[in-house]
Design an enzyme around this catalytic site. Structure first.
Site, short mmCIF file in Angstrom:
data_model
loop_
_atom_site.label_atom_id
_atom_site.label_comp_id
_atom_site.label_asym_id
_atom_site.label_seq_id
_atom_site.Cartn_x
_atom_site.Cartn_y
_atom_site.Cartn_z
N CYS A 41 39.14 42.00 41.82
CA CYS A 41 40.98 41.70 40.42
C CYS A 41 40.89 40.87 39.59
O CYS A 41 40.91 41.04 38.52
CB CYS A 41 42.12 42.10 41.05
SG CYS A 41 42.74 41.12 42.79
N HIS B 102 47.57 37.07 38.10
CA HIS B 102 47.15 36.77 38.80
C HIS B 102 45.79 35.70 38.44
O HIS B 102 45.10 35.41 38.81
CB HIS B 102 46.24 38.05 39.31
CG HIS B 102 45.17 37.27 41.00
ND1 HIS B 102 45.15 38.49 41.73
CD2 HIS B 102 45.88 36.15 41.65
CE1 HIS B 102 44.30 38.20 42.45
NE2 HIS B 102 45.20 36.24 42.77
#
Length: 454
Positions: A80, A133
């Site tokens: 990711c 993130h």
């Protein structure tokens, strides 16, 4: 954001004037669209009804896909954070200092020019809802990197080490971070992100400002203990054998994942209804994509692979883009494209000049084309593995339109084993990677290795 010393010394007065000028110009620009970027976490290519999934029900995602254009050979990173870094910068993630997903290796260089920064400078109201993130501390937080409004969790997901201690691994009633401050919420995390995005969109419309809403759910990423109960019971009672690939033991886990995905789908339905109610459907560009392959070994059509792997099932994502004002529904293009192309594509749609050092290119010429356009072939490079720095030829792939070179030496290894060979596939004649041609085409293997090295 990268800035010159001169810009830093000019001071707030000129910067404020420029910002006001940009907003004025934006309001005068009738064809500058609102932008919504939807990206789910660990949802695989096969996790859509429109992609042939015989079990999972995603009517709203399917409707969004059918109402827009598509790049049908679109790639993301195997995991990711690399995808997210490239998405925000238009550059390969290793250039941005993002090399992995944890242990401080997913903190994006603060001087990167981000999609949010460039759109905000062009007069957009910018918001992120869900997963960032790319850094939880100043100056790497979403609000430091171009977002006016943010409702996010920390790190790579809820119920991870970066979570506030008080969250206690919850997806329901989680502690989230609103504009840099912890808040106690009420509701299921995915519902909360979409509700916040709805409020943000409505406010921007009432202020007569174009908006950029980045809705990045942490679902269906694990853990799987806290999922929508009604939908879990629905899928738990169903025959999931057609999507389990012979792994009957994963029935309960996949039922939980599908519950999270259908919950996302319902929220997308409500979002599309909001656009209709606000009468902004025509001038709102909506992109739907996933961040990597599926988080279990399950249905990915006829492809093989899953999250962290370099075979097509681990790195292929849908890329559906609906923009009624300019894109004809049903337009499909099979040229290879990837996550590094998202930023230049959206900037082009907004009429914003991109930075000069991007790796990606705008896909609008392909998506808008009423006839063939000149589009030079290129190679896309995909690599990620554990460790502090990339190692040459370790867990990497080079993908051209026809040929693909891959060395699947293992995402979880910081050092590659010595006995992992290169594999070569002719993707035109063997799109599901069944026949390794490396031994019979050493010249192509060498050419793609050279392209990687340069």
């Amino acid at each position: 954001m990268r800035a010159s010393i001169a810009t830093a010394l000019i001071g707030p007065f000129i910067l404020a004037c420029c910002a006001q000028s940009a907003i004025a110009d934006t309001r005068a620009e009738a064809d500058q669209p609102n932008i919504i970027l939807l990206m789910t976490d660990d949802q695989g290519y096969g996790d859509l009804g429109i992609h042939g999934n015989p079990v999972l029900q995603t009517p709203h995602m399917d409707r969004l896909a059918q109402g827009g254009a598509a790049m049908t050979t679109f790639f993301v990173g195997p995991v990711c954070a690399p995808t997210r870094a490239g998405l925000m910068t238009g550059r390969y993630h290793y250039r941005t200092r993002v090399v992995d997903t944890f242990k401080g290796r997913a903190m994006m260089e603060p001087d990167e020019d981000t999609l949010a920064e460039l759109l905000r400078h062009a007069g957009y109201s910018t918001g992120i809802f869900g997963k960032w993130h790319l850094g939880d501390s100043y100056p790497m937080r979403p609000n430091d990197q171009g977002f006016d409004e943010s409702l996010v969790h920390r790190g790579g997901g809820l119920a991870q080490p970066s979570d506030p201690i008080d969250n206690r691994d919850r997806y329901t009633n989680p502690v989230l971070i609103h504009n840099g401050h912890e808040i106690q919420t009420r509701g299921y995390c995915t519902d909360l992100y979409f509700q916040a995005a709805d409020r943000f969109i409505t406010r921007a419309v009432h202020q007569n400002r174009p908006f950029f809403a980045y809705i990045a759910t942490n679902a269906p990423h694990g853990p799987f203990h806290d999922v929508p109960a009604e939908l879990y019971e629905k899928y738990r009672a169903m025959d999931l054998a057609p999507v389990l690939l012979g792994q009957a033991e994963s029935h309960d886990q996949v039922a939980r994942i599908y519950a999270m995905i259908e919950n996302i789908d319902r929220n997308i339905g409500r979002l599309l209804a909001t656009l209709h109610e606000l009468d902004i459907e025509r001038d709102t560009l909506v992109v739907m994509m996933f961040d990597n392959g599926p988080n279990t070994r399950r249905f990915v059509g006829r492809m093989r692979g899953m999250k962290s792997e370099l075979f097509e099932g681990g790195i292929r994502s849908p890329f559906y883009i609906r923009w009624p004002a300019r894109l004809k529904p049903g337009t499909h293009n099979d040229r290879i494209a990837g996550y590094i192309d998202v930023m230049p594509t959206l900037l082009a749609a907004a009429g914003v000049q991109p930075p000069d050092d991007l790796d990606g290119r705008s896909l609008l010429p392909l998506l808008e084309a009423r006839q063939p356009v000149e589009w030079s072939d290129r190679a896309l490079f995909l690599q990620v593995h554990r460790g502090n720095a990339p190692i040459r030829y370790h867990h990497f792939a080079v993908r051209e339109q026809r040929w693909k070179l891959v060395r699947p030496s293992g995402f979880g290894r910081s050092e590659p084993p010595e006995n992992v060979s290169f594999q070569l596939f002719d993707m035109t004649h063997d799109p599901f990677e069944r026949h390794d041609l490396a031994a019979t085409h050493p010249d192509i293997v060498q050419r793609l290795k050279t392209a990687y090295d340069h």
